[in-house]
Design a protein around this motif. Structure first.
Motif, mmCIF file in Angstrom:
data_model
loop_
_atom_site.group_PDB
_atom_site.id
_atom_site.type_symbol
_atom_site.label_atom_id
_atom_site.label_comp_id
_atom_site.label_asym_id
_atom_site.label_seq_id
_atom_site.Cartn_x
_atom_site.Cartn_y
_atom_site.Cartn_z
ATOM 1 N N SER A 1 0.812 -1.210 0.000
ATOM 2 C CA SER A 1 0.000 0.000 0.000
ATOM 3 C C SER A 1 0.850 1.267 0.000
ATOM 4 O O SER A 1 0.509 2.233 -0.652
ATOM 5 N N ALA A 2 1.933 1.261 0.765
ATOM 6 C CA ALA A 2 2.770 2.459 0.871
ATOM 7 C C ALA A 2 3.371 2.845 -0.479
ATOM 8 O O ALA A 2 3.443 4.030 -0.817
ATOM 9 N N ALA A 3 3.770 1.856 -1.256
ATOM 10 C CA ALA A 3 4.352 2.144 -2.571
ATOM 11 C C ALA A 3 3.310 2.754 -3.503
ATOM 12 O O ALA A 3 3.615 3.688 -4.246
ATOM 13 N N TYR A 4 2.097 2.238 -3.464
ATOM 14 C CA TYR A 4 1.031 2.794 -4.299
ATOM 15 C C TYR A 4 0.656 4.195 -3.832
ATOM 16 O O TYR A 4 0.407 5.082 -4.637
ATOM 17 N N LEU A 5 0.608 4.398 -2.516
ATOM 18 C CA LEU A 5 0.249 5.699 -1.962
ATOM 19 C C LEU A 5 1.268 6.761 -2.375
ATOM 20 O O LEU A 5 0.897 7.904 -2.648
ATOM 21 N N ALA A 6 2.526 6.378 -2.453
ATOM 22 C CA ALA A 6 3.586 7.324 -2.824
ATOM 23 C C ALA A 6 3.385 7.894 -4.231
ATOM 24 O O ALA A 6 3.828 9.003 -4.520
ATOM 25 N N GLY A 7 2.670 7.167 -5.083
ATOM 26 C CA GLY A 7 2.410 7.624 -6.441
ATOM 27 C C GLY A 7 1.218 8.546 -6.565
ATOM 28 O O GLY A 7 0.919 9.035 -7.656
ATOM 29 N N LEU A 8 0.530 8.791 -5.464
ATOM 30 C CA LEU A 8 -0.662 9.645 -5.471
ATOM 31 C C LEU A 8 -0.367 10.973 -4.794
ATOM 32 O O LEU A 8 0.529 11.071 -3.968
ATOM 33 N N SER A 9 -1.163 11.967 -5.122
ATOM 34 C CA SER A 9 -0.972 13.300 -4.552
ATOM 35 C C SER A 9 -2.097 13.629 -3.574
ATOM 36 O O SER A 9 -3.264 13.702 -3.972
ATOM 37 N N TRP A 11 -3.449 11.973 -1.096
ATOM 38 C CA TRP A 11 -4.246 10.881 -0.549
ATOM 39 C C TRP A 11 -3.612 10.373 0.734
ATOM 40 O O TRP A 11 -2.391 10.378 0.882
ATOM 41 N N VAL A 12 -4.445 9.917 1.670
ATOM 42 C CA VAL A 12 -3.967 9.335 2.925
ATOM 43 C C VAL A 12 -4.707 8.029 3.172
ATOM 44 O O VAL A 12 -5.814 7.817 2.660
ATOM 45 N N ILE A 13 -4.084 7.176 3.956
ATOM 46 C CA ILE A 13 -4.753 5.961 4.412
ATOM 47 C C ILE A 13 -5.083 6.157 5.885
ATOM 48 O O ILE A 13 -4.200 6.420 6.698
ATOM 49 N N SER A 14 -6.366 6.063 6.192
ATOM 50 C CA SER A 14 -6.833 6.250 7.558
ATOM 51 C C SER A 14 -8.025 5.331 7.797
ATOM 52 O O SER A 14 -8.936 5.266 6.954
ATOM 53 N N ASP A 15 -8.018 4.639 8.903
ATOM 54 C CA ASP A 15 -9.106 3.721 9.258
ATOM 55 C C ASP A 15 -9.394 2.730 8.139
ATOM 56 O O ASP A 15 -10.550 2.413 7.857
ATOM 57 N N GLY A 16 -8.352 2.262 7.485
ATOM 58 C CA GLY A 16 -8.505 1.265 6.435
ATOM 59 C C GLY A 16 -9.065 1.787 5.132
ATOM 60 O O GLY A 16 -9.445 1.010 4.265
ATOM 61 N N LEU A 18 -8.679 4.686 1.809
ATOM 62 C CA LEU A 18 -7.866 5.597 1.031
ATOM 63 C C LEU A 18 -8.713 6.842 0.810
ATOM 64 O O LEU A 18 -9.804 6.752 0.231
ATOM 65 N N SER A 19 -8.245 7.995 1.288
ATOM 66 C CA SER A 19 -9.082 9.198 1.295
ATOM 67 C C SER A 19 -8.329 10.426 0.818
ATOM 68 O O SER A 19 -7.122 10.547 1.010
ATOM 69 N N ARG A 20 -9.087 11.331 0.230
ATOM 70 C CA ARG A 20 -8.551 12.651 -0.119
ATOM 71 C C ARG A 20 -9.699 13.650 -0.148
ATOM 72 O O ARG A 20 -10.796 13.353 -0.633
ATOM 73 N N ALA A 21 -9.441 14.834 0.378
ATOM 74 C CA ALA A 21 -10.402 15.938 0.317
ATOM 75 C C ALA A 21 -10.018 16.847 -0.838
ATOM 76 O O ALA A 21 -8.845 17.202 -0.996
ATOM 77 N N PHE A 22 -10.987 17.199 -1.646
ATOM 78 C CA PHE A 22 -10.797 18.107 -2.777
ATOM 79 C C PHE A 22 -11.562 19.393 -2.489
ATOM 80 O O PHE A 22 -12.674 19.350 -1.950
ATOM 81 N N HIS A 23 -10.976 20.529 -2.866
ATOM 82 C CA HIS A 23 -11.580 21.830 -2.598
ATOM 83 C C HIS A 23 -11.770 22.580 -3.916
ATOM 84 O O HIS A 23 -10.901 22.546 -4.782
ATOM 85 N N PHE A 24 -12.917 23.270 -4.027
ATOM 86 C CA PHE A 24 -13.288 23.939 -5.271
ATOM 87 C C PHE A 24 -13.738 25.367 -5.003
ATOM 88 O O PHE A 24 -14.006 25.745 -3.867
ATOM 89 N N GLU A 25 -13.851 26.142 -6.080
ATOM 90 C CA GLU A 25 -14.221 27.556 -5.956
ATOM 91 C C GLU A 25 -15.692 27.766 -5.635
ATOM 92 O O GLU A 25 -16.058 28.769 -5.034
#
Length: 85
Positions: A1-9, A11-16, A18-25
């Motif tokens: 998982s860590a190797a795959y996560l390193a390729g993403l911008s 994103w975090v792994i939390s509580d099992g 894969l998550s990311r928050a996106f913000h818009f105008e």
């Protein structure tokens, strides 16, 4: 998982998950993103959990059949990242 996560911008792994928050105008941009994520989910038959607000969207991936993360979670996350390039 860590190797795959390193390729993403951003994103975090939390509580099992894969998550990311996106913000818009604005709400319109947020909903356009949500619809694009829905299309990715439909075409890959892999559906994230979405938390949608006026100017934010949190995307959470978790493969229920594995009770954890799969390679497909990371692939779909990369496809979502590509939307914003």
């Amino acid at each position: 998982s860590a190797a795959y996560l390193a390729g993403l911008s951003g994103w975090v792994i939390s509580d099992g998950q894969l998550s990311r928050a996106f913000h818009f105008e604005n709400f319109h941009a947020t909903m356009a993103f949500v619809n694009a994520v829905a299309w990715i989910a439909h075409t890959t038959d892999h559906h994230p959990s979405l938390e949608v607000g006026y100017r934010t969207c949190r995307v959470n991936y978790h493969t229920h059949s594995l009770s954890g993360l799969s390679l497909n979670d990371f692939i779909c996350a990369a496809r979502i990242d590509a939307l914003l390039e």
